[in-house]
Design an enzyme around this catalytic site. Structure first.
Site, PDB file in Angstrom:
ATOM      1  N   CYS A 147      38.149  41.474  36.748  1.00 32.86           N
ATOM      2  CA  CYS A 147      39.430  40.878  37.157  1.00 32.86           C
ATOM      3  C   CYS A 147      39.881  41.579  38.433  1.00 32.86           C
ATOM      4  O   CYS A 147      39.063  42.184  39.128  1.00 32.86           O
ATOM      5  CB  CYS A 147      40.468  40.961  36.040  1.00 32.86           C
ATOM      6  N   ASN A 158      41.456  45.607  36.871  1.00 30.94           N
ATOM      7  CA  ASN A 158      40.701  46.270  35.798  1.00 30.94           C
ATOM      8  C   ASN A 158      41.603  47.108  34.888  1.00 30.94           C
ATOM      9  O   ASN A 158      41.191  48.147  34.367  1.00 30.94           O
ATOM     10  CB  ASN A 158      39.544  47.130  36.368  1.00 30.94           C
ATOM     11  N   CYS A 174      44.186  45.032  32.975  1.00 31.39           N
ATOM     12  CA  CYS A 174      44.742  44.065  32.017  1.00 31.39           C
ATOM     13  C   CYS A 174      43.643  43.166  31.436  1.00 31.39           C
ATOM     14  O   CYS A 174      43.152  43.415  30.340  1.00 31.39           O
ATOM     15  CB  CYS A 174      45.837  43.210  32.661  1.00 31.39           C
ATOM     16  N   ARG A 175      43.265  42.113  32.178  1.00 36.19           N
ATOM     17  CA  ARG A 175      42.373  41.105  31.601  1.00 36.19           C
ATOM     18  C   ARG A 175      40.968  41.607  31.321  1.00 36.19           C
ATOM     19  O   ARG A 175      40.424  41.379  30.230  1.00 36.19           O
ATOM     20  CB  ARG A 175      42.303  39.878  32.524  1.00 36.19           C
ATOM     21  N   SER A 176      40.334  42.266  32.314  1.00 37.15           N
ATOM     22  CA  SER A 176      38.920  42.623  32.087  1.00 37.15           C
ATOM     23  C   SER A 176      38.721  43.729  31.053  1.00 37.15           C
ATOM     24  O   SER A 176      37.753  43.653  30.287  1.00 37.15           O
ATOM     25  CB  SER A 176      38.190  42.916  33.409  1.00 37.15           C
ATOM     26  N   ASP A 235      46.758  35.948  35.240  1.00 38.00           N
ATOM     27  CA  ASP A 235      47.113  37.355  35.386  1.00 38.00           C
ATOM     28  C   ASP A 235      48.421  37.626  34.639  1.00 38.00           C
ATOM     29  O   ASP A 235      49.454  37.070  34.995  1.00 38.00           O
ATOM     30  CB  ASP A 235      47.281  37.627  36.888  1.00 38.00           C
TER      31      ASP A 235
END
Ligand code: 4NP
Length: 154
Positions: free
Chosen positions: A7, A10, A12-14, A123
């Site tokens: 993401c 690195n 939050c999402r990934s 995001d």
């Protein structure tokens, strides 16, 4: 099999995707090497955002051990599959690919769920806790589908 989740930050999402993949693969007895990275260097060395950690913990998964790092061109050779969260990540990652062979390893995470309306994992950084719970559910569905494909060739 080595899988990289990517993401922007690195944090939050990934890392949520990495933690989910690690947990769901373990539940299925599938052996994988997992990692995550950000296209930016904004949060190198940092633990996942506390809201991301909390959303994962609410669902029984601990990602407090993960640390941010930046995506780099060597990752194309090091991983079999590279999943990106949104089209901006896709453009940033593909810009570093050396040719079609490397480009072919990169996919949008939501390509695993062609029937879903959302084509990107949004995001959640600038939003509230709800966004993190939504990201969890979106990622969980996509990752289960990916593991189905790995296990059964579906
Ligand atoms: P991520 O979220 O890409 O899901 O880790 C973000 C984290 C940090 C920033 C942007 C997005 N930031 O601008 O610092």
């Amino acid at each position: 099999m080595k899988i990289l989740m990517v993401c922007l930050g690195n944090i939050c999402r990934s890392p949520m995707a990495e933690g989910l993949l690690r947990a769901r693969a373990a539940e299925r007895g599938v052996s994988l090497i997992t990692d995550s990275a950000g296209t930016s260097n904004y949060h190198v060395g940092e633990a996942p955002d506390l809201r991301a950690q909390a959303a994962m913990r609410r669902r029984g998964i601990d990602i407090s051990d993960l640390r941010g790092r930046q995506f780099n061109a060597k990752d194309f050779a090091a991983f079999d599959h590279i999943f990106v969260m949104d089209r901006s990540n896709l453009a940033n990652v593909l810009a570093l690919a050396e040719g079609p062979h490397q480009q072919a390893r990169v996919r949008l995470m939501m390509d695993m769920l062609p029937e879903a309306e959302l084509r990107e994992v949004p995001d959640p950084y600038f939003g509230g806790d709800d966004g993190f719970d939504a990201v969890f559910d979106q990622l969980d569905s996509a990752i289960h589908r990916f593991l189905d494909e790995l296990e059964h060739g579906r």
